[in-house]
Design an enzyme around this catalytic site. Structure first.
Site, mmCIF file in Angstrom:
data_model
loop_
_atom_site.group_PDB
_atom_site.id
_atom_site.type_symbol
_atom_site.label_atom_id
_atom_site.label_comp_id
_atom_site.label_asym_id
_atom_site.label_seq_id
_atom_site.Cartn_x
_atom_site.Cartn_y
_atom_site.Cartn_z
ATOM 1 N N GLY A 467 0.807 -1.209 0.000
ATOM 2 C CA GLY A 467 0.000 0.000 0.000
ATOM 3 C C GLY A 467 0.840 1.259 0.000
ATOM 4 N N GLY A 724 13.774 5.282 3.900
ATOM 5 C CA GLY A 724 12.391 4.840 4.015
ATOM 6 C C GLY A 724 11.499 5.855 4.709
ATOM 7 N N GLU A 727 7.633 4.210 8.376
ATOM 8 C CA GLU A 727 7.491 4.084 9.827
ATOM 9 C C GLU A 727 7.746 5.359 10.607
ATOM 10 O OE1 GLU A 727 8.585 -0.293 11.036
ATOM 11 O OE2 GLU A 727 9.730 0.273 9.270
#
Length: 760
Positions: A467, A724, A727
């Site tokens: 997603g 990234g 998170e």
């Protein structure tokens, strides 16, 4: 990079909104039957007997499988599992291998029937007798039996134990407080599901809701005793995971059922099973102490966590960020971990940092208030540009920019130092902020790129899109690296038979697969150039490779775009249908996790890049700002505005990146205000059953969220320069909200979630 960074809409979006995107449970097979697990009703003990006579007589029932008749799996062996790439498990409990019960809800049998309804009905007819043992079901009661683990994920778990006592006692100013966070569950919208098909006696296909097809394939191959190349795992679309998908062994349960019945078998977990069988974030009790000198400079920082585990070496590492943030001469991070008879804890979005930043950043706010310093200024005064433990400079350091830009965008200057100074009618208004952080990791990855005679490009890797936008962003990278339009690129992922890639976890996908995609494109261009240079029919015949550039689907001489040759013409003249290149890039920075079975020849990494991990620490940073309105009569808390400023390296797609941060902030709002899994202390079972009683934010709970990126590439993590995003967005959110509640009300809440009963 003309396409990279653009807010391109998801190329898979139409498939999703029209229902054509196929998820694991939708891979229906001819002759398929259905499995439904039977779960233990005690928290600890042994199965004395299983009476399946009645269940077997139920309509449509094909098989009832338990420890009495289940196929034997390869036993646990850490060294052998590591060699096979199968060591990374959610819990060390291969299904149906003995009669031991470790927690309520543990799978103890499975019923297979012609329809789902028949399997479920028959499962409740199984008669199980137990010999029950005393179970540990409450964290506080079990803490006297806790142990101190020596390591966590290869790093020391107990850092400077006991060494901060003296400097804390001598500090000019100090605080010492206890913060708690509850057990939480992932609850992705798509339930876990698996369809197992035995293609022959030794070849298996699994359609599985997993965050890592390669990892799931390796685990299944190991325990079922199959060759890795004979287990194909397919997951083109995954409806969220947050750390819960891919590590669990119910996939083996489905494969065992398919082997026993000789038919394709589907298993889809219920929402109740997702609260016992696929992990959760364990509750924590965190003790944070901070000391400063008279000027407000940190002198010592202590962060201790009490938590629990079961059937795994994993525990919630809530002190991780306390080893990274702020310039303190001495820091102490320690853990006590006990065992509870609950479903096994596991990784959940920003494991460690999510509860850990709540405790640390609440404590930092408390110290700032004690010193009568602005919380932003206090953080800036204690900022560190290097890893406090390793001494390495951060690969990029824009955290102060995050603070200052966030404060400006949010309107932080309008905040009053003293609580209860702002009001809107019956609502008390408060501002709070906190630091966000998460490691910047990168793993080895392989990517294959294929171009045909029409100029269409296919990019292939065994990565996953949970997603996050992997399909879209990968197409953008390849478009730039080949000079072809995004709409001419097809992305194939989510299949373990494709070139190997790491699991979609740890915020590492972009940093891992994109360097490999770029290198594969470079290799493809070089081969096209070599073919053109060697071809007398090409306008590039005899040219030096160094003088050739590319764009718009062609190669050309630098400074002379008319001296060119198109990709399609080059391939056509070779009499070939397509040309391909495949590259594996090894990590030069970050965590450096490896992957099993890379299918491409590794690209040689320059020695100077490999030295980066020895010179730099890789972390992303951000600043979170929240405005809350608190109803003074009822104690209800509403987040009315939120600003998140993030330094995550290069932004590959402004739209998908922003979406990731928005999702993380919403996740954090849930953790702050409502999410908690309550357990019955008598029996050890979760009392939440559905999303009706496990509360998550809905549209009315979500305020306008202002997202801003620093956007400067990280020159050391990879040639792409991206870290990234998945998170870091949740980290610091609950602390920012709690700090805003204090600013609004003057009452300090240290126990999540921040429910009205704790205010009134």
């Amino acid at each position: 990079m003309s396409e990279t960074g653009k807010p391109i809409s998801r190329i898979d979006g139409r498939l999703k909104v029209t229902g054509k995107a196929t998820y694991a449970a939708e891979f229906n097979q001819p002759g398929m039957v259905y499995a439904f697990p039977v779960r233990a009703t005690i928290a600890k003990g042994t199965i004395a007997s299983i009476d399946d006579v009645t269940a077997k007589k139920e309509p449509g029932v094909i098989a009832v499988i338990s420890y009495k008749n289940a196929m034997k799996l390869k036993p646990l062996d850490m060294q052998a599992q590591m060699k096979a790439g199968a060591a990374f498990l959610g819990e060390t409990l291969p299904p149906l291998q003995d009669n031991k019960v470790h927690y309520i809800g543990q799978f103890i049998a499975v019923v297979v029937a012609e329809t789902y309804e028949q399997a479920r009905a028959a499962a409740y007819k199984l008669k199980v007798r137990y010999t029950q043992d005393k179970a540990a079901t409450d964290l506080t009661a079990a803490l006297p039996h806790a142990t101190k683990p020596k390591v966590f994920m290869g790093e020391d778990a107990q850092v400077n134990e006991g060494k901060t006592a003296t400097p804390l006692a001598a500090a000019a100013h100090r605080i010492s407080q206890t913060y708690s966070t509850p057990a939480e569950h992932h609850h992705p919208m798509e339930p876990h599901a698996t369809v197992a098909v035995w293609n022959s006696t030794d070849k298996l296909t699994l359609y599985d809701a997993t965050q890592g097809v390669g990892m799931t394939s390796a685990i299944a191959a190991y325990f079922l005793g199959l060759s890795p190349e004979n287990v194909q795992v397919i997951a083109p679309f995954v409806g969220g995971g947050f750390g819960s998908k891919g590590l669990w062994l119910h996939t083996l349960l489905v494969a065992m059922a398919a082997k026993a019945t000789g038919k394709p078998v589907k298993l889809a977990l219920t929402r109740q099973m997702m609260q016992t069988n696929v992990g959760h974030r364990a509750a924590t009790i965190q003790h944070v102490a901070i000391g400063t000198d008279s000027a407000g400079k940190l002198s010592a920082l202590r962060h201790h966590t009490d938590t629990y585990t079961n059937l795994t070496n994993f525990f919630e590492p809530s002190g991780k960020q306390s080893l990274v943030l702020y310039k303190a001469p001495l820091r102490e991070v320690t853990y006590n971990v006990t065992k509870l008879n609950r479903g096994t804890p596991t990784f959940m979005r920003a494991p460690g940092e999510t509860p850990g930043t709540f405790a640390l950043e609440s404590a930092i706010d408390e110290m700032a208030y004690k010193l009568k310093m602005d919380p932003v200024e206090f953080r800036i005064a204690n900022h560190t540009g290097s890893d406090p433990m390793k001494g390495h400079a951060f690969s990029t350091d824009f955290l102060i920019d995050c603070y200052t830009r966030g404060a400006e965008r949010f309107g932080w200057s309008n905040r009053s130092m003293e609580p209860r100074q702002k009001r809107n009618g019956k609502y008390l208004v408060g501002y709070g902020m906190a630091t966000a952080t998460y490691p910047g990791g990168r793993s080895a990855a392989s990517v294959k790129v294929v171009m045909n005679t029409q100029g269409d490009v296919t990019v292939m890797t065994a990565s996953i899109d949970i997603g996050t936008g992997t399909y879209t962003v990968l197409a953008q990278t390849v478009a730039d690296s080949l000079g072809v339009p995004v709409d001419r690129i097809q992305v194939k992922i989510g299949d373990s038979s494709l070139p190997a890639a790491p699991l979609a976890g740890g915020s590492q996908t972009t940093a891992s697969i994109h360097p490999a995609a770029m290198e594969a494109c470079v290799m493809l261009r070089k081969e096209l150039a070599s073919l053109a240079i060697a071809d007398p029919s090409s306008r590039l015949h005899g040219r030096n490779p160094e003088e050739i550039s590319y764009s718009n689907g062609k190669l050309f001489v630098k400074g002379d775009e008319k001296t060119a040759d198109s990709y399609t013409d080059i391939i056509t003249r070779t009499k070939r249908n397509e040309i391909e290149a495949c590259a594996t890039t090894q990590p030069v920075s970050g965590a450096g996790l490896t992957i099993p079975g890379a299918l491409c020849t590794p690209q040689t990494t320059p020695a100077e890049q490999n030295s980066d991990i020895k010179q730099y620490a890789f972390h992303s940073f951000g600043a979170q700002f929240a405005e809350v309105w608190v109803d003074e009569d009822f104690g209800t808390i509403r987040v009315t505005r939120f600003t998140s400023v993030q330094d995550v390296g290069r932004i590959m797609n402004e739209k998908t990146a922003r979406s990731q941060i928005i999702g993380g902030v919403i996740f954090g709002i849930g953790a702050a205000l409502m999410e908690a899994t309550e357990y019955d202390k008598r029996w050890g079972n979760p009392v939440m059953r559905t999303l009706a009683d496990y509360h998550v934010p809905v549209n009315l709970d979500v305020p306008p969220i202002d997202v801003h990126f620093i956007g400067k590439p990280d020159p050391h993590i990879s040639p792409i320069g991206a870290r990234g995003i998945g998170e870091i967005g949740i980290t610091g959110v609950s602390a920012a909200i709690a700090n805003a509640v204090f600013n609004a009300t003057g009452k300090r809440l240290r126990d999540l979630p921040l429910t009205p009963d704790k205010l009134v």
